[in-house]
Write a protein that holds these residues in place. Structure first.
Motif, PDB file in Angstrom:
ATOM      1  N   CYS A   1      30.847 157.966 100.418  1.00 60.04           N
ATOM      2  CA  CYS A   1      32.306 157.688 101.039  1.00 60.04           C
ATOM      3  C   CYS A   1      32.107 157.150 102.342  1.00 60.04           C
ATOM      4  CB  CYS A   1      33.122 158.443 100.821  1.00 60.04           C
ATOM      5  SG  CYS A   1      33.238 159.428  99.084  1.00 60.04           S
ATOM      6  N   THR A   2      32.507 156.085 102.969  1.00 58.89           N
ATOM      7  CA  THR A   2      32.831 155.364 104.482  1.00 58.89           C
ATOM      8  C   THR A   2      33.786 156.067 105.489  1.00 58.89           C
ATOM      9  OG1 THR A   2      33.255 153.720 103.940  1.00 58.89           O
ATOM     10  CG2 THR A   2      31.211 152.924 103.824  1.00 58.89           C
ATOM     11  N   ASN A   3      34.392 156.911 104.811  1.00 55.76           N
ATOM     12  CA  ASN A   3      35.512 157.555 105.338  1.00 55.76           C
ATOM     13  C   ASN A   3      36.363 158.327 104.390  1.00 55.76           C
ATOM     14  OD1 ASN A   3      38.284 158.106 106.930  1.00 55.76           O
ATOM     15  ND2 ASN A   3      38.959 156.329 106.243  1.00 55.76           N
ATOM     16  N   GLY A   4      35.113 159.425 104.140  1.00 56.24           N
ATOM     17  CA  GLY A   4      35.670 160.758 103.324  1.00 56.24           C
ATOM     18  C   GLY A   4      35.633 161.665 104.533  1.00 56.24           C
ATOM     19  N   GLU A   5      36.495 162.866 103.630  1.00 56.96           N
ATOM     20  CA  GLU A   5      36.389 164.314 104.299  1.00 56.96           C
ATOM     21  C   GLU A   5      36.339 165.008 103.237  1.00 56.96           C
ATOM     22  OE1 GLU A   5      40.668 165.341 106.171  1.00 56.96           O
ATOM     23  OE2 GLU A   5      40.677 162.971 105.787  1.00 56.96           O
TER      24      GLU A   5
ATOM     25  N   ALA B   1      29.632 167.827  95.838  1.00 61.59           N
ATOM     26  CA  ALA B   1      30.904 167.704  96.698  1.00 61.59           C
ATOM     27  C   ALA B   1      31.074 167.111  97.965  1.00 61.59           C
ATOM     28  CB  ALA B   1      31.729 169.036  97.170  1.00 61.59           C
ATOM     29  N   LYS B   2      29.561 167.981  98.882  1.00 58.92           N
ATOM     30  CA  LYS B   2      28.930 167.260  99.960  1.00 58.92           C
ATOM     31  C   LYS B   2      28.261 165.707  99.410  1.00 58.92           C
ATOM     32  CE  LYS B   2      28.530 171.492 102.410  1.00 58.92           C
ATOM     33  NZ  LYS B   2      27.439 173.159 102.215  1.00 58.92           N
ATOM     34  N   LYS B   3      27.142 165.572  98.358  1.00 61.22           N
ATOM     35  CA  LYS B   3      26.412 164.506  97.304  1.00 61.22           C
ATOM     36  C   LYS B   3      28.113 163.280  97.534  1.00 61.22           C
ATOM     37  CE  LYS B   3      22.002 165.876  95.999  1.00 61.22           C
ATOM     38  NZ  LYS B   3      21.447 165.206  97.139  1.00 61.22           N
ATOM     39  N   SER B   4      28.958 163.327  97.218  1.00 61.66           N
ATOM     40  CA  SER B   4      30.089 162.981  96.847  1.00 61.66           C
ATOM     41  C   SER B   4      30.307 162.435  97.993  1.00 61.66           C
ATOM     42  CB  SER B   4      30.960 163.684  95.447  1.00 61.66           C
ATOM     43  OG  SER B   4      30.752 164.173  94.590  1.00 61.66           O
ATOM     44  N   LEU B   5      30.713 163.103  98.717  1.00 59.16           N
ATOM     45  CA  LEU B   5      31.240 162.692 100.351  1.00 59.16           C
ATOM     46  C   LEU B   5      29.916 161.481 100.488  1.00 59.16           C
ATOM     47  CD1 LEU B   5      33.042 163.338 102.554  1.00 59.16           C
ATOM     48  CD2 LEU B   5      31.972 165.469 103.595  1.00 59.16           C
TER      49      LEU B   5
ATOM     50  N   LEU C   1      38.884 167.799  97.183  1.00 62.11           N
ATOM     51  CA  LEU C   1      39.270 169.094  97.674  1.00 62.11           C
ATOM     52  C   LEU C   1      38.318 170.201  96.665  1.00 62.11           C
ATOM     53  CD1 LEU C   1      43.098 169.142  98.160  1.00 62.11           C
ATOM     54  CD2 LEU C   1      41.489 168.961  99.739  1.00 62.11           C
ATOM     55  N   TRP C   2      37.128 171.168  97.001  1.00 62.27           N
ATOM     56  CA  TRP C   2      36.790 172.222  96.668  1.00 62.27           C
ATOM     57  C   TRP C   2      37.265 172.974  96.715  1.00 62.27           C
ATOM     58  CZ3 TRP C   2      33.537 168.284  93.104  1.00 62.27           C
ATOM     59  CH2 TRP C   2      32.195 169.555  92.909  1.00 62.27           C
ATOM     60  N   GLY C   3      37.472 173.930  94.857  1.00 63.64           N
ATOM     61  CA  GLY C   3      37.010 175.773  94.957  1.00 63.64           C
ATOM     62  C   GLY C   3      35.522 175.968  95.557  1.00 63.64           C
ATOM     63  N   GLU C   4      35.447 176.642  96.701  1.00 64.32           N
ATOM     64  CA  GLU C   4      34.751 177.573  96.666  1.00 64.32           C
ATOM     65  C   GLU C   4      33.191 178.063  96.228  1.00 64.32           C
ATOM     66  OE1 GLU C   4      33.067 179.762 100.016  1.00 64.32           O
ATOM     67  OE2 GLU C   4      35.090 181.079  99.523  1.00 64.32           O
ATOM     68  N   ASN C   5      34.364 178.764  94.594  1.00 60.17           N
ATOM     69  CA  ASN C   5      33.476 179.761  93.912  1.00 60.17           C
ATOM     70  C   ASN C   5      34.101 178.917  92.608  1.00 60.17           C
ATOM     71  OD1 ASN C   5      32.846 181.568  96.316  1.00 60.17           O
ATOM     72  ND2 ASN C   5      35.310 182.299  95.965  1.00 60.17           N
TER      73      ASN C   5
ATOM     74  N   ILE D   1      40.083 166.490  93.281  1.00 60.15           N
ATOM     75  CA  ILE D   1      39.973 167.521  93.253  1.00 60.15           C
ATOM     76  C   ILE D   1      39.463 168.487  92.345  1.00 60.15           C
ATOM     77  CG2 ILE D   1      41.726 169.386  92.358  1.00 60.15           C
ATOM     78  CD1 ILE D   1      43.817 168.352  93.662  1.00 60.15           C
ATOM     79  N   ASN D   2      38.186 169.143  92.778  1.00 59.14           N
ATOM     80  CA  ASN D   2      37.052 169.538  92.592  1.00 59.14           C
ATOM     81  C   ASN D   2      36.429 169.208  90.967  1.00 59.14           C
ATOM     82  OD1 ASN D   2      37.928 172.250  93.484  1.00 59.14           O
ATOM     83  ND2 ASN D   2      35.908 173.125  92.208  1.00 59.14           N
ATOM     84  N   ILE D   3      36.645 167.588  91.096  1.00 58.58           N
ATOM     85  CA  ILE D   3      35.466 166.734  90.581  1.00 58.58           C
ATOM     86  C   ILE D   3      34.350 165.638  91.485  1.00 58.58           C
ATOM     87  CG2 ILE D   3      37.117 165.006  90.834  1.00 58.58           C
ATOM     88  CD1 ILE D   3      36.942 164.248  87.421  1.00 58.58           C
ATOM     89  N   PRO D   4      33.030 165.413  90.993  1.00 57.37           N
ATOM     90  CA  PRO D   4      32.258 165.096  92.099  1.00 57.37           C
ATOM     91  C   PRO D   4      32.068 163.825  91.627  1.00 57.37           C
ATOM     92  CG  PRO D   4      31.167 165.847  89.878  1.00 57.37           C
ATOM     93  CD  PRO D   4      32.211 166.249  90.098  1.00 57.37           C
ATOM     94  N   HIS D   5      31.437 162.600  92.711  1.00 59.20           N
ATOM     95  CA  HIS D   5      31.336 161.211  92.178  1.00 59.20           C
ATOM     96  C   HIS D   5      30.919 161.339  91.131  1.00 59.20           C
ATOM     97  CE1 HIS D   5      29.811 157.465  93.232  1.00 59.20           C
ATOM     98  NE2 HIS D   5      30.967 157.009  93.210  1.00 59.20           N
TER      99      HIS D   5
END
Length: 160
Positions: A127-131, A120-124, A107-111, A2-6
């Motif tokens: 992952c091989t099986n991420g959403e 968030a997108k770079k963290s995804l 899970l990422w707050g847009e603001n 939740i709102n934390i990057p890799h």
């Protein structure tokens, strides 16, 4: 998550993205000895409380919650422990090879005013099986602002 990057994404972004570097100024301030504890305690933790309440959706935090947070922060060793988590970050060398294989939901707050959304997108991508679920209208405090939605998303994810 939740709102934390890799951690690798955070480390690389801090080195390459000026906007994120500015947003993370407090991490560098916290590295100083003694001064952060003194400043943060001023005016009954005004700065720390404002960092939460002042960046969340209006009326997210109630007065009772403020009192509970401040009582917790007043406990012996609590503030130093919180700051030491950030202080320790400068000693971590982040070397993570390969992708995360287990299922991951971000899970990422847009603001979010503390973290660039691109992380968030770079963290995804790590992952091989991420959403990734960007929560519309939410901030860094998405779990406080939209607790039912967050709990439902976590519950659905765990059932998979």
């Amino acid at each position: 998550m939740i709102n934390i990057p890799h951690p690798v994404v955070m480390a690389k972004t801090l080195r390459s993205n000026f906007k994120q570097l500015i947003k993370s100024w407090y991490i560098f301030f916290i590295q100083l000895p003694y001064i952060p504890e003194f400043v943060i305690r001023l005016n009954n933790f005004f700065m720390l409380w404002h960092a939460m309440d002042g960046t969340a959706i209006e009326k997210t935090f109630k007065k009772e919650e403020e009192l509970k947070y401040k009582a917790s922060w007043h406990q012996k060793g609590a503030l130093q422990s919180m700051l030491n988590w950030y202080r320790a970050s400068r000693y971590r060398t982040v070397i993570i090879k390969g992708k995360i294989e287990i299922p991951v939901m971000i899970l990422w707050g847009e603001n979010d005013r503390f973290l660039e959304k691109m992380m968030a997108k770079k963290s995804l991508e790590k992952c091989t099986n991420g959403e990734l679920k960007i929560i519309e209208g939410a901030t860094h405090w998405v779990h406080h602002e939209k607790p039912t939605m967050v709990n439902n998303l976590i519950g659905e994810f765990l059932k998979k």
